[in-house]
Design a protein around this motif. Structure first.
Motif, mmCIF file in Angstrom:
data_model
loop_
_atom_site.group_PDB
_atom_site.id
_atom_site.type_symbol
_atom_site.label_atom_id
_atom_site.label_comp_id
_atom_site.label_asym_id
_atom_site.label_seq_id
_atom_site.Cartn_x
_atom_site.Cartn_y
_atom_site.Cartn_z
ATOM 1 N N LEU A 1 0.962 -0.987 -0.166
ATOM 2 C CA LEU A 1 0.127 -0.260 0.129
ATOM 3 C C LEU A 1 0.533 1.641 0.240
ATOM 4 O O LEU A 1 0.298 1.977 -0.679
ATOM 5 C CB LEU A 1 -0.656 -0.474 1.036
ATOM 6 N N ARG A 2 1.831 1.170 0.769
ATOM 7 C CA ARG A 2 2.742 2.190 1.022
ATOM 8 C C ARG A 2 3.102 2.692 -0.740
ATOM 9 O O ARG A 2 3.465 3.503 -1.277
ATOM 10 C CB ARG A 2 4.373 2.176 1.516
ATOM 11 N N LEU A 3 3.918 1.668 -1.634
ATOM 12 C CA LEU A 3 4.087 2.070 -2.315
ATOM 13 C C LEU A 3 3.060 1.848 -3.441
ATOM 14 O O LEU A 3 3.939 3.135 -4.868
ATOM 15 C CB LEU A 3 4.617 0.384 -3.423
ATOM 16 N N ILE A 4 2.049 2.130 -3.319
ATOM 17 C CA ILE A 4 0.648 2.494 -4.779
ATOM 18 C C ILE A 4 0.944 3.520 -4.416
ATOM 19 O O ILE A 4 0.365 3.983 -5.326
ATOM 20 C CB ILE A 4 -0.316 1.599 -4.404
ATOM 21 N N SER A 5 0.970 4.162 -2.809
ATOM 22 C CA SER A 5 0.181 5.558 -2.641
ATOM 23 C C SER A 5 1.746 6.683 -3.118
ATOM 24 O O SER A 5 1.885 7.623 -3.423
ATOM 25 C CB SER A 5 0.628 5.965 -1.261
ATOM 26 N N MET A 6 2.685 5.568 -2.827
ATOM 27 C CA MET A 6 4.455 6.584 -3.257
ATOM 28 C C MET A 6 3.913 6.596 -4.975
ATOM 29 O O MET A 6 4.098 7.662 -5.660
ATOM 30 C CB MET A 6 5.559 5.840 -3.375
ATOM 31 N N VAL A 7 3.726 6.189 -5.896
ATOM 32 C CA VAL A 7 3.593 5.441 -7.719
ATOM 33 C C VAL A 7 2.161 7.034 -7.626
ATOM 34 O O VAL A 7 2.182 7.368 -8.875
ATOM 35 C CB VAL A 7 2.720 4.157 -7.795
ATOM 36 N N ASP B 1 6.784 13.834 -4.916
ATOM 37 C CA ASP B 1 7.658 14.591 -5.117
ATOM 38 C C ASP B 1 9.050 14.618 -5.509
ATOM 39 O O ASP B 1 8.909 12.664 -5.994
ATOM 40 C CB ASP B 1 8.039 14.649 -3.472
ATOM 41 N N GLU B 2 10.176 14.663 -6.446
ATOM 42 C CA GLU B 2 11.335 14.427 -6.401
ATOM 43 C C GLU B 2 12.114 12.803 -4.937
ATOM 44 O O GLU B 2 12.531 12.028 -5.512
ATOM 45 C CB GLU B 2 11.739 15.077 -7.190
ATOM 46 N N ASP B 3 11.886 13.848 -4.301
ATOM 47 C CA ASP B 3 12.709 13.107 -3.240
ATOM 48 C C ASP B 3 11.822 12.618 -2.436
ATOM 49 O O ASP B 3 11.089 12.825 -1.986
ATOM 50 C CB ASP B 3 13.005 13.740 -2.308
ATOM 51 N N LEU B 4 11.594 10.852 -2.704
ATOM 52 C CA LEU B 4 10.827 10.070 -1.580
ATOM 53 C C LEU B 4 10.687 9.456 -0.884
ATOM 54 O O LEU B 4 12.115 8.911 -1.114
ATOM 55 C CB LEU B 4 10.337 9.225 -2.494
ATOM 56 N N ILE B 5 11.079 9.710 0.019
ATOM 57 C CA ILE B 5 11.144 9.272 1.146
ATOM 58 C C ILE B 5 10.075 8.002 1.498
ATOM 59 O O ILE B 5 8.539 8.053 1.895
ATOM 60 C CB ILE B 5 11.258 9.675 2.806
#
Length: 349
Positions: free
Chosen positions: A97-103, A108-112
């Motif tokens: 779910l975190r990966l889906i939310s990031m995609v 943001d360019e700097d992904l944490i």
């Protein structure tokens, strides 16, 4: 409809209601903070997504407990295995779910990856998994309680029927006619023996009426009943039967279901061919914590198979299954019909 489909249908309804309540509460919060349109839009997305997520977690758990590996392992290992499956499920969906939310939502360019959102997702997923696992355990326990109540009721009905049949056998006209005939013939020739016969008959009826409602009785009480019952049958069958008893004295306080010995003696008398050239010989003895009842195997027609020896055997087996105190065995070896009855140790010993 099968039990599986019925259970699945009930759970789908239940989980859909839970998801709807959760989505509706979220709708009320969004409506206070934003517009009605945005709140409805969130509701349309949130309800099916939360339902699908809960359903997936449920199915993962269900497939786990239905797996052959899970069924083979011991209870403690089952709990450990289920715990690790739940942890693996939490970690997998938290990362997914975190990966889906990031995609989808992070520009943001700097992904944490391990930021506040990740830990929020981890807490939400953990809460959902914990809720489903605990809720399923509760439902399974309730189902087992209901199943146990049903089995207890069925066993109670069967026991009442068996006790009725046992009393009916004792009170059937043929049995009473033979008893009264024996008493009549003994009064003139052997009055003392006639008195003893009446006393033994009284003992049998008294025991059946007073102890048949008990769950367990001592072996000592059962042997007293057996002696009285056998004395009646000995006179009735004119000495064509023989009983040998060598029960360990230390086992007399052990417990067995009431009328067990009478049922087994009735079985031997009913299904065995015997005459003056071939007596019916019954032996009763103890071996470790087993009561052994044997008789020479000379079956009447249509009673060759052990399963055909009547409802009495089934009744004894079912009582031990319910008591969870071992299992009686019925077998034929070297022309001997042998019954092994587990003796139950008294809790007061």
């Amino acid at each position: 409809m099968s039990n599986f489909n019925l259970g699945m249908k009930n759970r789908l309804i239940l989980y859909s209601i839970i998801c709807f309540v959760f989505s509706f509460l979220n709708f009320l919060e969004d409506y206070n903070e934003s517009s009605f349109y945005e709140a409805i839009q969130d509701l349309i997305y949130l309800f099916p997504l939360s339902f699908i997520f809960i359903l997936i977690i449920y199915l993962i758990r269900k497939r786990t407990i239905e797996s052959n590996f899970y069924k083979r392992i011991e209870l403690f290992n089952k709990k450990t295995f289920l715990f690790f499956v739940s942890i693996a499920t939490i970690i997998f969906f938290s990362f997914l779910l975190r990966l889906i939310s990031m995609v989808l939502f992070n520009d943001d360019e700097d992904l944490i990856f391990f930021d506040t959102l990740f830990f929020a997702i981890l807490i939400i997923v953990s809460s959902v998994v914990l809720f489903i696992y605990l809720f399923e355990i509760y439902l399974e326990n309730e189902f087992e309680k209901k199943e146990l109540k049903i089995r207890l009721k069925e066993n109670e009905i069967e026991n009442l029927n068996d006790k009725y049949m046992s009393l009916k056998n004792q009170l059937n006209p043929h049995f009473l006619f033979n008893c009264f005939s024996n008493i009549t013939s003994l009064i003139d020739t052997e009055p003392e023996k006639a008195i003893k016969f009446v006393e033994e008959l009284s003992n049998v009826f008294r025991y059946s009426l007073t102890n048949s409602d008990e769950i367990l009785v001592t072996l000592s009480e059962e042997l007293k009943l057996l002696n009285s019952y056998f004395e009646l049958q000995l006179i009735r069958h004119q000495g064509l039967i023989k009983l040998e008893s060598s029960v360990d004295v230390s086992k007399l306080d052990y417990l067995i279901p009431p009328l067990t010995l009478e049922i087994l003696i009735e079985n031997a008398l009913k299904h065995t061919v015997f005459d003056k050239h071939n007596l019916l010989k019954i032996s009763i003895y103890t071996r470790e914590e087993q009561l052994i009842i044997e008789n020479n195997f000379n079956p009447k027609i249509n009673t060759v198979k052990t399963e055909s020896f009547g409802i009495g055997m089934k009744s004894i087996k079912k009582q031990y299954v319910l008591l969870n105190c071992g299992e009686p065995s019925f077998k034929i070896e070297n022309n001997i019909f042998r019954v092994e009855i587990p003796l139950i140790k008294s809790s007061y010993d």
